[in-house]
Design a protein around this motif. Structure first.
Motif, PDB file in Angstrom:
ATOM      1  N   HIS A  34      -2.242   7.961  12.566  1.00  0.00           N
ATOM      2  CA  HIS A  34      -2.884   6.890  11.812  1.00  0.00           C
ATOM      3  C   HIS A  34      -2.229   5.553  12.146  1.00  0.00           C
ATOM      4  CE1 HIS A  34      -4.728   9.626   8.704  1.00  0.00           C
ATOM      5  NE2 HIS A  34      -3.659  10.377   8.970  1.00  0.00           N
ATOM      6  N   VAL A  36      -1.636   2.150   9.766  1.00  0.00           N
ATOM      7  CA  VAL A  36      -1.720   1.609   8.411  1.00  0.00           C
ATOM      8  C   VAL A  36      -1.114   0.215   8.457  1.00  0.00           C
ATOM      9  CG1 VAL A  36      -0.978   1.879   6.009  1.00  0.00           C
ATOM     10  CG2 VAL A  36      -1.543   3.905   7.381  1.00  0.00           C
ATOM     11  N   GLN A  38       0.079  -3.569   6.407  1.00  0.00           N
ATOM     12  CA  GLN A  38       0.559  -4.135   5.152  1.00  0.00           C
ATOM     13  C   GLN A  38       0.672  -5.642   5.322  1.00  0.00           C
ATOM     14  OE1 GLN A  38       4.424  -2.658   3.771  1.00  0.00           O
ATOM     15  NE2 GLN A  38       3.673  -2.762   1.675  1.00  0.00           N
ATOM     16  N   LYS A  42       2.005  -7.579   0.231  1.00  0.00           N
ATOM     17  CA  LYS A  42       0.881  -6.818  -0.329  1.00  0.00           C
ATOM     18  C   LYS A  42       1.081  -5.322  -0.175  1.00  0.00           C
ATOM     19  CE  LYS A  42      -1.325 -10.617  -1.263  1.00  0.00           C
ATOM     20  NZ  LYS A  42      -1.491 -11.074  -2.677  1.00  0.00           N
ATOM     21  N   GLY A  43       0.053  -4.566  -0.554  1.00  0.00           N
ATOM     22  CA  GLY A  43       0.119  -3.115  -0.491  1.00  0.00           C
ATOM     23  C   GLY A  43      -0.306  -2.569   0.858  1.00  0.00           C
ATOM     24  N   LEU A  44      -0.478  -1.257   0.902  1.00  0.00           N
ATOM     25  CA  LEU A  44      -0.795  -0.549   2.131  1.00  0.00           C
ATOM     26  C   LEU A  44      -2.303  -0.416   2.295  1.00  0.00           C
ATOM     27  CD1 LEU A  44       1.835   2.278   1.614  1.00  0.00           C
ATOM     28  CD2 LEU A  44       2.039   0.340   3.185  1.00  0.00           C
ATOM     29  N   TRP A  46      -5.032   1.530   4.953  1.00  0.00           N
ATOM     30  CA  TRP A  46      -5.314   2.390   6.094  1.00  0.00           C
ATOM     31  C   TRP A  46      -6.267   1.685   7.048  1.00  0.00           C
ATOM     32  CZ3 TRP A  46      -9.968   4.562   7.761  1.00  0.00           C
ATOM     33  CH2 TRP A  46      -9.857   5.549   8.754  1.00  0.00           C
ATOM     34  N   PHE A  49      -7.584   6.233  12.472  1.00  0.00           N
ATOM     35  CA  PHE A  49      -7.006   7.548  12.744  1.00  0.00           C
ATOM     36  C   PHE A  49      -7.604   8.105  14.019  1.00  0.00           C
ATOM     37  CE2 PHE A  49      -5.352  11.723  11.988  1.00  0.00           C
ATOM     38  CZ  PHE A  49      -6.343  12.616  12.402  1.00  0.00           C
ATOM     39  N   TYR A  94       1.792  -0.349  10.951  1.00  0.00           N
ATOM     40  CA  TYR A  94       2.579   0.867  11.084  1.00  0.00           C
ATOM     41  C   TYR A  94       1.778   1.944  11.818  1.00  0.00           C
ATOM     42  CZ  TYR A  94       5.668  -0.754   7.255  1.00  0.00           C
ATOM     43  OH  TYR A  94       6.564  -1.444   6.454  1.00  0.00           O
ATOM     44  N   ALA A 103      -1.373  14.206   4.331  1.00  0.00           N
ATOM     45  CA  ALA A 103      -0.716  12.932   4.019  1.00  0.00           C
ATOM     46  C   ALA A 103      -0.103  12.414   5.319  1.00  0.00           C
ATOM     47  CB  ALA A 103       0.362  13.139   2.960  1.00  0.00           C
ATOM     48  N   ILE A 104       0.750  11.429   5.194  1.00  0.00           N
ATOM     49  CA  ILE A 104       1.477  10.882   6.333  1.00  0.00           C
ATOM     50  C   ILE A 104       2.946  11.228   6.143  1.00  0.00           C
ATOM     51  CG2 ILE A 104       2.271   8.746   7.390  1.00  0.00           C
ATOM     52  CD1 ILE A 104      -0.513   7.571   6.791  1.00  0.00           C
ATOM     53  N   ASP A 105       3.529  11.959   7.107  1.00  0.00           N
ATOM     54  CA  ASP A 105       4.901  12.392   6.880  1.00  0.00           C
ATOM     55  C   ASP A 105       5.947  11.576   7.624  1.00  0.00           C
ATOM     56  OD1 ASP A 105       4.917  15.466   8.930  1.00  0.00           O
ATOM     57  OD2 ASP A 105       4.099  13.458   9.311  1.00  0.00           O
ATOM     58  N   TRP A 107       6.615   7.605   9.563  1.00  0.00           N
ATOM     59  CA  TRP A 107       6.145   6.247   9.816  1.00  0.00           C
ATOM     60  C   TRP A 107       7.075   5.561  10.820  1.00  0.00           C
ATOM     61  CZ3 TRP A 107       2.411   3.805   6.256  1.00  0.00           C
ATOM     62  CH2 TRP A 107       1.997   4.659   5.224  1.00  0.00           C
ATOM     63  N   GLY A 108       6.507   4.678  11.635  1.00  0.00           N
ATOM     64  CA  GLY A 108       7.330   3.812  12.448  1.00  0.00           C
ATOM     65  C   GLY A 108       7.847   2.654  11.594  1.00  0.00           C
ATOM     66  N   GLN A 109       8.532   1.735  12.220  1.00  0.00           N
ATOM     67  CA  GLN A 109       9.056   0.574  11.499  1.00  0.00           C
ATOM     68  C   GLN A 109       8.083  -0.603  11.502  1.00  0.00           C
ATOM     69  OE1 GLN A 109      11.807   0.276   9.449  1.00  0.00           O
ATOM     70  NE2 GLN A 109      11.544   2.482   9.700  1.00  0.00           N
TER      71      GLN A 109
ATOM     72  N   TYR B  36       4.294   7.912  -2.210  1.00  0.00           N
ATOM     73  CA  TYR B  36       5.242   7.355  -1.263  1.00  0.00           C
ATOM     74  C   TYR B  36       6.178   6.393  -1.981  1.00  0.00           C
ATOM     75  CZ  TYR B  36       1.791   8.965   2.139  1.00  0.00           C
ATOM     76  OH  TYR B  36       0.928   9.731   2.869  1.00  0.00           O
ATOM     77  N   LEU B  46       7.290   9.548   2.498  1.00  0.00           N
ATOM     78  CA  LEU B  46       6.507  10.522   1.744  1.00  0.00           C
ATOM     79  C   LEU B  46       7.380  11.255   0.744  1.00  0.00           C
ATOM     80  CD1 LEU B  46       3.821  12.109   1.348  1.00  0.00           C
ATOM     81  CD2 LEU B  46       4.645  13.682   3.130  1.00  0.00           C
ATOM     82  N   TYR B  87       3.734   4.081  -4.127  1.00  0.00           N
ATOM     83  CA  TYR B  87       2.298   4.065  -3.888  1.00  0.00           C
ATOM     84  C   TYR B  87       1.725   5.473  -3.984  1.00  0.00           C
ATOM     85  CZ  TYR B  87       2.957  -0.586  -1.801  1.00  0.00           C
ATOM     86  OH  TYR B  87       3.265  -1.910  -1.582  1.00  0.00           O
ATOM     87  N   GLN B  89      -1.729   7.791  -2.864  1.00  0.00           N
ATOM     88  CA  GLN B  89      -2.701   7.791  -1.764  1.00  0.00           C
ATOM     89  C   GLN B  89      -3.578   9.018  -1.883  1.00  0.00           C
ATOM     90  OE1 GLN B  89      -1.338   9.728   1.771  1.00  0.00           O
ATOM     91  NE2 GLN B  89      -3.458  10.380   1.471  1.00  0.00           N
ATOM     92  N   PHE B  99      -5.052   3.836  -0.666  1.00  0.00           N
ATOM     93  CA  PHE B  99      -3.797   3.708  -1.394  1.00  0.00           C
ATOM     94  C   PHE B  99      -4.022   2.943  -2.689  1.00  0.00           C
ATOM     95  CE2 PHE B  99      -0.784   5.120   1.829  1.00  0.00           C
ATOM     96  CZ  PHE B  99      -1.505   4.972   3.009  1.00  0.00           C
TER      97      PHE B  99
END
Lengths: 117, 108
Positions: A34, A36, A38, A42-44, A46, A49, A94, A103-105, A107-109, B36, B46, B87, B89, B99
Motif C-alpha cells: 500500500h 498511505v 499524511q 493531519k491524519g492518515l 490510504w 494498493f 508512506y 491490516a498494514i504490518d 511501514w517505511g519512514q 495503530y 500496528l 488511529y 482503520q 482511517f
C-alpha cells in the motif's frame, strides 16, 4: 523488514513525481503493498494498493486517474507515478506492507511530497 | 464510503491510568478493524488487527474489543511511551482502507 521510500521533493502544481519503495527482509513477491499519505499535521489517508502478483490495483477516489502504482519484483521495488499534482497532494507518503488482507504490518519512514508554486 | 469517527479527540491522563479509546463506524465493518499507534516523527505501528488480535510484540496492556460499528482500544495502565496518537482503520472494503481521525493521548 525494511521499506525505504525515495523520490519525494518539491514540484509545481500540475507537475509529476515518481516515488519508489525498496523492500527487504521479507518475501516481496508474495506481499501486497500500500501507499498511505499524511498531510502535515493531519491524519492518515490510504492512497493505493497493488496485489502481490500485480494483477489487482486499487486507488483512492482523490487520486484516481492521476496516480499509477506498479512493481518490479526483480528489484523488490514498488513505484508510485504521480501526475497532475495538486497542492492538496502535499503530504508524507508512506510505503507499507499488507498483512494478509487484514491490516498494514510494516511501514517505511516516508518521503515528503510538496506541491507548491 | 464507510466513515470512522474516533473519540475523544484528545485524552489527558497520567501514567498508570487506564485509557479507553473509541472508534465508531458509519456502518458495520464486522470485526475488520485495526488500531495503530503513531509517535511524533515516526511511522504508525500496528497494535491490533481484526478488532482484538494483538500484533507481533505488542504488550498485553493493549487490548481491543468490539464488532459491527462500535470498537474500543484499551490501554490498561499507561506507560510513558504510550503517549501518542492512535488511529483506527477498517478493511471492510479492502484493499481500500479508511482511517479514523485519530485520538491523541497526552500526559495530564
Amino acid at each position: 523488514v525494511q521499506l525505504v521510500e525515495s523520490g519525494g521533493g518539491v514540484v509545481q502544481p500540475g507537475g509529476s513525481l515518481r516515488l519508489s519503495c525498496a523492500a527487504s527482509g521479507f518475501t516481496f513477491s508474495r506481499s501486497g503493498i500500500h501507499w498511505v499519505r499524511q498531510a502535515p499535521g493531519k491524519g492518515l489517508e490510504w492512497v493505493t494498493f497493488i496485489r502481490s502478483d500485480g494483477s489487482d490495483k486499487k486507488y483512492a477516489d482523490s487520486v484516481e486517474g492521476r496516480v499509477t502504482i506498479s512493481r518490479d519484483d526483480s528489484k523488490n521495488t514498488v513505484y508510485l507515478q504521480m501526475n497532475s499534482l495538486r497542492t492538496e497532494d502535499t503530504a508524507l507518503y508512506y510505503c507499507a506492507k499488507d498483512l494478509a488482507e487484514k491490516a498494514i504490518d510494516y511501514w517505511g519512514q516516508g518521503t515528503l511530497v510538496t506541491v507548491s508554486s | 464510503e464507510i466513515v470512522l469517527t474516533q473519540s475523544p479527540a484528545t485524552l489527558s491522563l497520567s501514567p498508570g491510568e487506564r485509557a479507553t479509546l473509541s472508534c465508531r463506524a458509519s456502518q458495520s465493518v464486522n470485526t475488520y478493524l485495526a488500531w495503530y499507534q503513531q509517535k511524533p516523527g515516526q511511522a504508525p505501528r500496528l497494535l491490533i488487527h481484526d478488532a482484538s488480535n494483538r500484533a507481533t510484540d505488542i504488550p498485553a496492556r493493549f487490548s481491543g474489543s468490539g464488532s459491527g460499528t462500535d470498537f474500543t482500544l484499551t490501554i490498561s495502565s499507561l506507560e510513558p511511551e504510550d503517549f501518542a496518537v492512535y488511529y483506527c482503520q477498517q478493511r471492510s472494503s479492502w484493499p481500500k482502507l479508511t482511517f479514523g481521525g485519530g485520538t491523541k493521548v497526552e500526559i495530564k
